[in-house]
Design a protein around this motif. Structure first.
Motif, PDB file in Angstrom:
ATOM      1  N   GLU A 181      86.055 -22.704 -67.263  1.00  0.00           N
ATOM      2  CA  GLU A 181      85.501 -23.538 -68.329  1.00  0.00           C
ATOM      3  C   GLU A 181      86.596 -24.001 -69.284  1.00  0.00           C
ATOM      4  OE1 GLU A 181      82.348 -21.374 -70.196  1.00  0.00           O
ATOM      5  OE2 GLU A 181      80.966 -21.733 -68.542  1.00  0.00           O
ATOM      6  N   PHE A 182      87.546 -23.114 -69.597  1.00  0.00           N
ATOM      7  CA  PHE A 182      88.643 -23.463 -70.486  1.00  0.00           C
ATOM      8  C   PHE A 182      89.494 -24.574 -69.882  1.00  0.00           C
ATOM      9  CE2 PHE A 182      93.138 -22.598 -71.715  1.00  0.00           C
ATOM     10  CZ  PHE A 182      93.049 -23.025 -73.021  1.00  0.00           C
ATOM     11  N   VAL A 183      89.877 -24.424 -68.635  1.00  0.00           N
ATOM     12  CA  VAL A 183      90.701 -25.436 -67.965  1.00  0.00           C
ATOM     13  C   VAL A 183      89.926 -26.737 -67.829  1.00  0.00           C
ATOM     14  CG1 VAL A 183      91.910 -26.018 -65.824  1.00  0.00           C
ATOM     15  CG2 VAL A 183      92.150 -23.737 -66.809  1.00  0.00           C
ATOM     16  N   SER A 184      88.655 -26.676 -67.478  1.00  0.00           N
ATOM     17  CA  SER A 184      87.836 -27.875 -67.345  1.00  0.00           C
ATOM     18  C   SER A 184      87.733 -28.615 -68.679  1.00  0.00           C
ATOM     19  CB  SER A 184      86.438 -27.526 -66.863  1.00  0.00           C
ATOM     20  OG  SER A 184      86.468 -27.027 -65.572  1.00  0.00           O
ATOM     21  N   ARG A 185      87.583 -27.872 -69.748  1.00  0.00           N
ATOM     22  CA  ARG A 185      87.492 -28.477 -71.081  1.00  0.00           C
ATOM     23  C   ARG A 185      88.794 -29.207 -71.439  1.00  0.00           C
ATOM     24  NH1 ARG A 185      86.869 -25.256 -76.690  1.00  0.00           N
ATOM     25  NH2 ARG A 185      86.826 -27.094 -78.021  1.00  0.00           N
ATOM     26  N   LEU A 186      89.923 -28.612 -71.092  1.00  0.00           N
ATOM     27  CA  LEU A 186      91.211 -29.257 -71.373  1.00  0.00           C
ATOM     28  C   LEU A 186      91.411 -30.516 -70.536  1.00  0.00           C
ATOM     29  CD1 LEU A 186      93.570 -26.175 -71.646  1.00  0.00           C
ATOM     30  CD2 LEU A 186      92.744 -27.628 -73.510  1.00  0.00           C
ATOM     31  N   VAL A 187      91.000 -30.456 -69.277  1.00  0.00           N
ATOM     32  CA  VAL A 187      91.165 -31.606 -68.384  1.00  0.00           C
ATOM     33  C   VAL A 187      90.265 -32.755 -68.825  1.00  0.00           C
ATOM     34  CG1 VAL A 187      90.813 -32.419 -66.022  1.00  0.00           C
ATOM     35  CG2 VAL A 187      91.940 -30.233 -66.431  1.00  0.00           C
ATOM     36  N   ALA A 188      89.057 -32.420 -69.265  1.00  0.00           N
ATOM     37  CA  ALA A 188      88.110 -33.460 -69.705  1.00  0.00           C
ATOM     38  C   ALA A 188      88.608 -34.115 -70.962  1.00  0.00           C
ATOM     39  CB  ALA A 188      86.734 -32.858 -69.939  1.00  0.00           C
TER      40      ALA A 188
END
Length: 71
Positions: free
Chosen positions: A64-71
């Protein structure tokens, strides 16, 4: 702070003020510490490095953390 950083302000590139500057973006304390460390040293990271830094297992939180940064 999760990690001990140099107490000499001359060499303290990962400072408390830089970490707290991320407070308005909704990141947790350890996420902010990690992001500041990454930005000071390289600007890129792998999910496993985040997990090692925070002492967490790879899973839902890290994804979720990585996805949030990528988004």
């Amino acid at each position: 702070m999760t990690h001990d950083y140099p107490r000499n302000l001359t060499f303290d590139s990962v400072s408390v003020s830089r970490v707290s500057a991320f407070g308005d973006f909704g990141f947790t304390q350890r996420q902010r510490e990690f992001l500041v460390t990454v930005m000071v040293h390289s600007g890129c990271f792998l999910e496993r490095q985040y997990c090692t830094f925070t002492g967490t297992a790879r899973g839902q939180n890290s994804r979720e953390f990585v996805s949030r940064l990528v988004a």
